[in-house]
Write an enzyme that holds these catalytic residues in place. Structure first.
Site, PDB file in Angstrom:
ATOM      1  CB  SER A 107      -8.183   3.757   2.658  1.00 40.55           C
ATOM      2  OG  SER A 107      -7.377   3.093   3.606  1.00 40.55           O
ATOM      3  CE  LYS A 151      -3.952   2.041   2.508  1.00 39.78           C
ATOM      4  NZ  LYS A 151      -4.804   1.990   3.710  1.00 39.78           N
ATOM      5  CB  SER A 180      -8.653   1.073   5.585  1.00 47.40           C
ATOM      6  OG  SER A 180      -9.315   2.308   5.520  1.00 47.40           O
TER       7      SER A 180
END
Lengths: 490, 552
Positions: A158, A79, A182
């Site tokens: 997210s 990420k 997330s």
């Protein structure tokens, strides 16, 4: 292209150790697959092929000598919130465009120490603020799963890019961060496994902060066992993070597959929310039945303060974020927009650098911390937080794990909620409690809705008891037998 | 709590001042408060900056345990309550020299609570100042505005350096008291080794809160704790010398009185002192005050201190100036307040005094054990262990082995201790001031004990000793050898002195005769004898012979 990428992490590391496949071969294949998928999925923010191949070559050397770590040679997607040395790390924000850290986050360096090979950076909601990956500065990520009429769906957020990459078999695992859901919500939306361990189990050092007291780095994986392997390979005490747990890391992998017989599973009535699709309810019921069949005792429980969790979360998280994001001021790194005086430089830089959702949360956070409002908002939210924790403490006196849905719906269409922040925030309704309490929680694929879209169930356990979480997660996985894959269109 | 005699006469009557100080003291530590970066003064800009200090994305603070110990030590030295539970908060504001966009400080729960210190006014009288709290916080970097007309440069070397903010109660009533308070605080911090105290280097900076009130109001405030009895205060930021502190207060008090007497009111505000013009000017009003949005720093756990550990720090505290004063007065019989102040103002200087005292008796009457014990004690003041032992050895030895009591001890050694103190507080300090070095440095360079020994056994006079002192300062060396090799030995041979006196009387018969009526005139003869003998005549012998010959 071969089917190598369809293997699980567990399977591919076995092949690597058996020298049936080389890390270099695997890395090249994964890089090619990611690049090919990028125009369709838009899941990636940065590649560094030279780094990937160099790390793969180093893994091959170790493997050749019969050495190597837990995930030696497996390409892992990261990420964009994790600092990877020399690779663009931007939190999907314009304000950090082009920023290349000179340091490596503890989580990624632990993964590399365990043999992981850096594959790419994945897209995310800007600064991890969002539940659909639509606030990324590089545009929305498309879920590999499409809607019934072929419409593009969000992968959740997210950590949407990581979820999409794992769901589309472009890597063998990915890192995410879970501040209010997330990891677990995108996992549910993409039919992958997502884990948020106990707060402090994985270090936050070198991970760009959203809300420090709620941020939990964790893995996305294809299977529960893979998720245990990955969590094993990224956990540990980090003296550079004062909130890191000084405890030894248990053998998570060993817990996978152990019997759940006799475990008491709590089903909280507060998670049966108004307007929840019937299919979610059905999937939850199915989960209950599976666990009952596996020998678990189902216990109705109450977590009475659940309804206050989301409002409390949307005070605490923006409050911390408003302070954590103050450092992006255009003075030392990242974007800088000139202005006629200092205030103008700040305003121009932050107006140009931050997207609307980030600006909204900075303003909410600034407001709730302001003199005269602090007691009414921030302090009260912290008190709610204590109550949520007490709810869990109370529940865990009688049960070993809690079973809930992961999200109130299946993946939704891109653009369908982006104009309505409240509707978007409601996505976190089942997940924020575990962040507020710091207890471990994971999402496991547990079936499909009428459109064939994956649904996830959430398992929550006591702080430091990830082992029970993995046991129950694996039992659900076994019983659900969910092995659907999105039809490849990318 | 006693009233002050300090009054400022205004057009409408007398006024008094009330002050409370916030002193920022840089903690002595090799590393910063939350990062491992170095803290040395004067390094090239931005060379002592870690990723944490520059607030790079994803960086986290980790508390420096040594700094915590330093703060606790300081709290104990201020006779203050140590809070076993304290917390770090974020103070949010934007400025280019504040990389994180917030300062980590202790707003609500400081590490040290209430305490008090005793200070000395210039006239030697003492007063007590209450300490409200001491907390730890990060320093900011430095903005440099004068290198370029259109740019500001930022040096982050200081960013993240540990500071102790020491907040006093409003117990300070005169400009001199304010300066005495800071000076005493500095002495204590230096004794403890927790702050260098160099105001020029910014190691110690003071924010001064000043308000004015009518005589009697302050007493009402002290009785009730109600700030309503006091005037509105203004805070003068960052005053960095004792002299400026006095000047700033004097100016600020007059400014406030003028406003009130002209019918105005004082606005609570932050002001800056301009050292060039001697005035304070407004920096920001209460309305413009920042909303710092304090909240607990989620990157740090609360600071929890173990009671046993606090006790251990307490046990290992070095002797503090007030304790040293008492000991010097009791053990050495020094009763001159000025000497006691001078000897104990700096720990190193006090150590030199004790070393000289031991050296003075090295060859004779002060027994080996006592010398050892004092040596050990000197060591103790630097490195903790064995303090009790050293003290008890001295006590045992003096009290029992030799049958001395404190009174006897003073009788035996007091005169010599006084002689040493004379030289250290007189000539040594004068030389230090002249040369611009510390008194301890002068004392280390010159064998003061050797010099006093020569006076004590009559080898040289006090006057010659002053000359020898200069030679020792310029050239170094052993006092006895210098006296010997340069023929400075005192003449005690009465025959030689008598010869000179006889000659003088013979040459000045009228003067000699006048001494009978005016005994004071004998001074002239003393001077002449000394001159004739290059100052080496034993003054006592000269006096005796002169008396005999002139007065009969």
């Amino acid at each position: 292209m071969s089917d190598l990428l369809k293997l699980s992490l567990d399977e591919v590391t076995t092949k690597l150790k058996a020298k049936e496949v080389s890390a270099t071969e695997l890395a090249k294949e994964a890089l090619a697959a990611c690049e090919a998928a990028q125009p369709a999925l838009n899941a990636f923010t940065a590649f560094d092929g030279d780094k990937t191949l160099a790390m793969a070559a180093a893994s091959d050397e170790k493997l050749a000598k019969g050495e190597g770590g837990l995930i030696e040679g497996a390409p892992i997607a990261i990420k964009d919130l994790f600092a990877v040395e020399g690779v663009s790390t931007s939190a999907s924000s314009n304000i950090l465009k082009g920023f290349k850290p000179t340091y490596e986050s503890t989580v990624t360096s632990t993964l590399w120490d365990n043999g992981g090979v850096f594959l790419c950076k994945t897209s995310m909601d800007e600064f991890a603020m969002g539940s659909s990956n639509e606030t990324a500065n590089t545009g929305p990520v498309n879920n590999p799963w499409k809607g019934p009429n072929g419409e593009m769906l969000t992968p959740g957020g997210s950590s949407g890019g990581s979820a999409a990459a794992v769901a589309a078999d472009l890597c063998f695992g990915a890192t995410g961060t879970d501040t209010g859901g997330s990891i677990r919500q995108p996992a549910a939306f993409t039919g992958t496994v997502g884990v948020k361990a106990t707060y402090g189990r994985t270090s936050r050092w070198g991970t760009i902060a959203f809300a420090s007291s709620l941020d939990h780095p964790g893995p996305f994986a294809k299977t529960v066992k893979d998720s245990a392997i990955l969590l094993q390979a990224m956990s540990g005490h980090d003296p550079k993070d004062s909130t890191s747990l000084p405890q030894d890391v248990p053998d998570f992998v060993a817990a996978v597959g152990q019997s759940v017989k006799g475990l008491k599973i709590g089903v909280p009535k507060e998670y049966r929310v108004d307007g929840m699709p019937e299919e979610i309810e059905r999937a939850w019921q199915a989960g209950i039945e599976w666990l009952k069949a596996a020998g678990c005792e189902i216990v109705d429980i109450t977590l009475p303060h659940t309804k206050y969790a989301l409002p409390a979360y949307y005070i605490v998280a923006p409050a911390e974020a408003s302070s954590n994001l103050a450092r992006y001021d255009g003075m030392r790194y990242g974007v800088r927009e000139e202005g006629e005086d200092l205030t103008a430089v700040y305003e121009n830089t932050r107006a140009a650098g931050f997207g609307h959702e980030v600006q909204r949360r900075i303003m909410i956070g600034t407001y709730v911390l302001s003199a005269g409002y602090y007691d009414a908002y921030y302090l009260r939210a912290q008190k709610v937080r204590t109550r949520i924790l007490q709810d869990f403490d109370e529940a865990f006196k009688t049960v070993d794990a809690i079973l809930t849905p992961s999200a109130p719906s299946a993946a939704f269409a891109i653009g369908s909620k982006s104009d309505d922040p409240i509707a978007m925030y409601l996505n976190d309704v089942f997940t924020v409690t575990a962040n507020l309490a710091g207890v471990p929680a994971m999402s496991v694929p547990a079936g499909s809705d009428k459109d064939g879209l994956p649904l996830g169930l959430q398992v929550i356990t006591r702080a430091l008891d990830e082992e029970t979480m993995f046991k129950v997660g694996a039992a659900l996985e076994d019983a659900a037998g969910f092995n659907a894959k999105p039809e490849k269109w990318w | 709590m006693s009233g002050t005699s300090y009054r400022i006469a205004g057009a409408t009557g007398d006024w008094e001042i009330v002050m409370g100080l916030e002193v920022h003291a840089q903690v002595i530590s090799n590393a910063k408060l939350f990062s491992g970066a170095a803290t040395a003064f004067g390094a090239s800009p931005n060379t002592q900056v870690s990723l944490v200090d520059a607030a790079m994305p994803g960086m986290l603070p980790v508390i420096n345990g040594y700094v915590v110990e330093q703060a606790v030590k300081t709290g104990l030295g201020l006779n203050a309550k140590i809070n076993p539970w304290s917390r770090f908060d974020r103070k949010n504001y934007f400025y280019p020299d504040l990389p994180q966009g917030y300062q980590i400080s202790q707003f609500q729960f400081p590490i040290v609570g209430e305490g008090e210190i005793e200070c000395e006014r210039e006239d030697g009288s003492r007063f007590t100042v209450g300490i409200e709290r001491l907390h730890l916080e990060q320093d900011a970097g430095k903005s440099i505005h004068d290198l370029d007309p259109s740019h500001t440069y930022v040096d982050l070397n200081r960013s993240g350096v540990a500071l102790m903010e020491i907040v006093s109660r409003p117990h300070i009533r005169t400009p001199d008291e304010a300066s005495a308070y800071v000076s005493k605080l500095r002495t204590i911090l230096r004794y403890l080794g927790t702050c260098g105290g160099d105001m020029e280097k910014g190691q110690l900076r003071a924010d001064v809160n000043v308000s004015v009130c009518r005589p009697g109001d302050y007493e009402k405030f002290r009785e009730t704790g109600d700030f309503g009895h006091l005037g509105t205060r203004c805070e003068i930021k960052n005053v960095n010398s004792l002299r400026f502190i006095r000047q700033a207060i004097e100016f600020e008090a007059k400014r406030q009185i003028d406003i009130i007497e002209e019918g105005g009111t004082i606005d609570q505000e932050t002001r800056l002192f301009d050292a060039n013009t001697g005035v304070t000017r407004s920096m920001r009003s209460k309305e413009e005050a920042h909303d710092y949005r304090y909240f607990p720093d989620p990157d740090l756990l609360p600071l929890e201190l173990n009671e046993d550990w606090i006790e251990m720090v307490r046990e290992h505290l070095p002797e503090l100036p007030d304790q040293k004063r008492v000991r010097f007065a009791e053990k050495f019989g020094i009763d001159n307040v000025e000497y006691l102040d001078a000897l104990t103002a700096e720990r190193e200087f006090a150590d030199e005094f004790e070393k000289a005292f031991v050296a003075l008796f090295e060859s004779n009457d002060l027994a080996k054990e006592v010398r050892l014990a004092i040596y050990q004690h000197l060591h103790v003041t630097v490195d903790y262990p064995g303090k009790e032992t050293a003290e008890s050895v001295v006590e045992d030895f003096l009290g029992h082995n030799l049958g001395f009591d404190a009174e006897d001890h003073r009788k035996t050694y007091g005169k010599d201790a006084q002689a040493l103190a004379n030289m250290l507080c007189g000539q040594v300090r004068a030389k230090a001031a002249e040369a611009g070095v510390s008194a301890a440095e002068v004392a280390r360079k010159i064998d003061v004990a050797g010099l006093v020994k020569l006076i004590k056994d009559g080898t040289i006079s006090g006057k010659i000793a002053k000359d020898v002192f200069e030679i020792l300062w310029e050239e170094g060396g052993d006092p006895a050898e210098i006296v010997e090799s340069r023929g400075l030995k005192q003449v005690t041979d009465t025959g030689a002195i008598e010869a000179v006196i006889d000659q003088l009387i013979a040459d000045n018969p009228d003067q000699a005769a006048s001494v009978k009526e005016k005994p004071k005139a004998m001074g002239w003869f003393v001077g002449q004898v000394m001159k004739a003998m290059q100052g080496k005549a034993n003054p006592q012998a000269v006096n005796e012979i002169l008396c005999k010959k002139l007065l009969g």
